[in-house]
Write an enzyme that holds these catalytic residues in place. Structure first.
Site, PDB file in Angstrom:
ATOM      1  N   ASP A   1      15.712  -5.416   5.042  1.00 36.78           N
ATOM      2  CA  ASP A   1      14.371  -5.936   5.318  1.00 36.78           C
ATOM      3  C   ASP A   1      14.133  -6.070   6.820  1.00 36.78           C
ATOM      4  OD1 ASP A   1      13.960  -6.080   2.613  1.00 36.78           O
ATOM      5  OD2 ASP A   1      14.205  -8.257   2.469  1.00 36.78           O
TER       6      ASP A   1
ATOM      7  N   GLU B   1      13.367  -2.737   8.457  1.00 38.25           N
ATOM      8  CA  GLU B   1      11.984  -2.327   8.202  1.00 38.25           C
ATOM      9  C   GLU B   1      10.996  -3.167   9.008  1.00 38.25           C
ATOM     10  OE1 GLU B   1      12.030  -0.430   3.734  1.00 38.25           O
ATOM     11  OE2 GLU B   1      11.765  -2.599   3.910  1.00 38.25           O
TER      12      GLU B   1
ATOM     13  N   GLU C   1       7.711  -6.324   7.452  1.00 30.16           N
ATOM     14  CA  GLU C   1       8.545  -5.496   6.567  1.00 30.16           C
ATOM     15  C   GLU C   1       7.671  -4.568   5.728  1.00 30.16           C
ATOM     16  OE1 GLU C   1      10.827  -5.902   2.375  1.00 30.16           O
ATOM     17  OE2 GLU C   1      10.522  -7.734   3.541  1.00 30.16           O
TER      18      GLU C   1
ATOM     19  N   ASP D   1       7.983  -0.551   6.211  1.00 32.25           N
ATOM     20  CA  ASP D   1       8.354   0.302   5.079  1.00 32.25           C
ATOM     21  C   ASP D   1       7.454   1.537   5.033  1.00 32.25           C
ATOM     22  OD1 ASP D   1       9.652   0.727   2.321  1.00 32.25           O
ATOM     23  OD2 ASP D   1       7.531   0.630   1.817  1.00 32.25           O
TER      24      ASP D   1
END
Length: 229
Positions: free
Chosen positions: A119, A122, A46, A50
């Site tokens: 989450d 990502e 994650e 991101d």
């Protein structure tokens, strides 16, 4: 076909490391309940996803809107990568059905919890980047996110009408008018056409899914015309 083969077919990519794909969909609650299996949660993926998502979206906005100010690009990117948007993307490709949760988290409704879905989106981006590379991430976003940008869904975060007003009124008072020229398409999928008129002169035309989007698009076109003179 098992669920991981189904998922790969759904997203259109084959993973060389299927364990990496599984990790992207593994919540920490699942790891806590399956310690003997030596599985890893998706938190590190994650973190990486991101950053990859911000980079690819930033690059797309930078190239699509060559005249957009940094502040406006920042606002637009924030709207694209915010939690509600990521949840929308994840739901569109049915990511929730593949998430591995602990029993307690499952009972608590974790599978539909917005933060958890965001989450997972990502972490999938992170896994896709590691396994397939940045080009495949871009290919994926060309199906999932970039068409929404092209359709003007995030233009409301960038107020082109205010920008245009600031540009044309720097030296003098002017009259800015917006006209809706018409609409096309069925009731469930309408498109509106608009034009912006400054002191009686048409400076830009645009279209959008709503009247406001059409006016914003017309203002954006007018700004491009003025800044390229």
């Amino acid at each position: 076909m098992n669920q991981w083969e189904e998922l790969q077919e759904s997203v259109g990519f084959d993973f060389q490391d299927v364990e990496l794909l599984k990790q992207a969909f593994t919540h920490s609650s699942y790891v806590n309940e399956h310690r003997r299996e030596n599985v890893k949660d998706n938190e590190r993926l994650e973190f990486l996803g991101d950053a990859v998502l911000e980079l690819t979206v930033s690059n797309y906005l930078f190239n699509k809107y060559p005249d957009m100010a940094e502040g406006h690009m920042t606002k637009m990117r924030a709207a694209i990568v915010c939690e509600p948007s990521l949840v929308e993307f994840a739901e569109a490709i049915h990511f929730s059905k593949y998430i591995r949760l602990g029993k307690g988290e499952e009972k608590a409704g974790g599978r539909t919890r917005p933060a958890l879905l965001a989450d997972v989106f990502e972490s999938f981006i992170g896994a896709l980047y590691l396994d397939n590379g940045i080009d495949k991430v871009v290919t994926f976003l060309e199906r999932v996110i970039f068409p929404k940008i092209d359709a003007g869904e995030y233009l409301q975060t960038v107020d082109y009408k205010t920008q245009l007003q600031e540009i044309v009124q720097r030296d003098r008072d002017v009259l800015i008018e917006y006209d809706i020229l018409g609409e096309t398409g069925p009731a469930h999928n309408k498109a509106f056409d608009a034009q912006v008129i400054v002191n009686g002169q048409v400076l830009g035309k645009g279209s959008g899914r709503t009247k406001k989007q059409a006016e914003q698009s017309a203002a954006q076109f007018a700004i491009n015309q003025l800044t390229h003179r």
